[in-house]
Scaffold this active site. Structure first.
Site, PDB file in Angstrom:
ATOM      1  N   GLU A 222     -99.063 -32.291 -42.131  1.00  0.00           N
ATOM      2  CA  GLU A 222     -99.440 -31.841 -43.482  1.00  0.00           C
ATOM      3  C   GLU A 222     -99.103 -32.903 -44.525  1.00  0.00           C
ATOM      4  OE1 GLU A 222     -98.678 -28.286 -46.748  1.00  0.00           O
ATOM      5  OE2 GLU A 222     -97.193 -28.617 -45.186  1.00  0.00           O
TER       6      GLU A 222
ATOM      7  N   GLU B  69    -106.602 -23.998 -57.526  1.00  0.00           N
ATOM      8  CA  GLU B  69    -105.282 -23.364 -57.446  1.00  0.00           C
ATOM      9  C   GLU B  69    -104.672 -23.159 -58.833  1.00  0.00           C
ATOM     10  OE1 GLU B  69    -103.930 -21.926 -54.859  1.00  0.00           O
ATOM     11  OE2 GLU B  69    -105.566 -22.555 -53.553  1.00  0.00           O
TER      12      GLU B  69
ATOM     13  N   ILE C 118    -102.220 -24.983 -28.170  1.00  0.00           N
ATOM     14  CA  ILE C 118    -101.431 -23.774 -27.970  1.00  0.00           C
ATOM     15  C   ILE C 118    -101.949 -22.625 -28.830  1.00  0.00           C
ATOM     16  CG2 ILE C 118     -99.108 -22.761 -28.146  1.00  0.00           C
ATOM     17  CD1 ILE C 118     -99.342 -24.954 -25.995  1.00  0.00           C
TER      18      ILE C 118
ATOM     19  N   GLU D 147    -106.371 -12.499 -51.588  1.00  0.00           N
ATOM     20  CA  GLU D 147    -106.048 -11.070 -51.459  1.00  0.00           C
ATOM     21  C   GLU D 147    -104.636 -10.813 -50.938  1.00  0.00           C
ATOM     22  OE1 GLU D 147    -107.995 -10.003 -47.126  1.00  0.00           O
ATOM     23  OE2 GLU D 147    -109.210  -9.691 -48.914  1.00  0.00           O
TER      24      GLU D 147
ATOM     25  N   GLY E 201     -91.690 -34.889 -38.843  1.00  0.00           N
ATOM     26  CA  GLY E 201     -91.109 -34.788 -37.504  1.00  0.00           C
ATOM     27  C   GLY E 201     -91.901 -33.882 -36.579  1.00  0.00           C
TER      28      GLY E 201
ATOM     29  N   GLU F 145     -94.169 -31.337 -29.920  1.00  0.00           N
ATOM     30  CA  GLU F 145     -94.802 -30.130 -30.455  1.00  0.00           C
ATOM     31  C   GLU F 145     -95.297 -30.480 -31.852  1.00  0.00           C
ATOM     32  OE1 GLU F 145     -91.536 -27.409 -30.269  1.00  0.00           O
ATOM     33  OE2 GLU F 145     -91.744 -27.130 -28.107  1.00  0.00           O
TER      34      GLU F 145
END
Length: 181
Positions: A119, A92, A14, A140, A115, A38
């Site tokens: 990640e 980070e 998508i 940035e 669900g 999805e």
């Protein structure tokens, strides 16, 4: 557990963005019926629990557009393609706090929203911080304010919902039960 397995029949892409992609999968359910899923694809992320020599935790305060509010969080960022989580953690930490470390301890990893997304979030801890003379700049489009808080102050921010994300709440609970050192 094969009894719960869903078999993908077809995947329809998508959207393919800078951070995420979205697809819709047609699946066959364990009972033989079909459904749609999805799915958000994400490269994964890493967060760091940075603890100062005086036992304060360094947090970043930043605006989160999807929530339309500012949150207090532990430093974190997205894994780059092929990058090891420890490398992301160091990058980070430096970008968001101006510190580095020679000693990262792996704490855990977890799926942020299984669900609908794949990640995975890795969490590391360090209590051997060293200030960087010229730290790497923030992205940035990233604006943060540093905060150093005691464990008790951080717990209070959970109650006040200024700390309101899973990785940071997990980090605070981990420190409460495992200790700062």
């Amino acid at each position: 557990m094969a009894q719960f397995k869903e078999t993908t029949v077809q995947t329809k892409p998508i959207y393919d963005g800078k951070v995420i992609s979205l697809q819709v999968d047609d699946v066959t359910l364990p009972n033989g019926k079909t459904s749609k899923r999805e799915i958000v694809k994400h490269p994964g992320a890493v967060s760091v629990i940075p603890i100062t020599e005086n036992n304060k935790i360094i947090f970043v305060k930043q605006y989160r557009k999807p929530l339309e509010k500012t949150l207090v969080e532990i430093p974190a960022g997205k894994l780059e393609m092929g990058e090891k989580p420890e490398v992301t953690a160091l990058r980070e930490l430096e970008e968001e706090t101006g510190y580095t470390t020679e000693s990262l301890t792996y704490v855990t990893s977890f799926y942020t929203s299984p669900g609908f997304a794949d990640e995975i979030m890795y969490i590391y801890k360090t209590n051997t911080l060293k200030k960087v003379e010229q730290p790497k700049p923030l992205d940035e489009d990233e604006f943060v304010e540093l905060m150093e808080l005691t464990l008790e102050e951080a717990e209070q921010l959970i109650v006040e919902q200024e700390i309101h994300d899973a990785k940071t709440i997990y980090a605070i609970l981990y420190l409460k039960y495992k200790g700062l050192r």
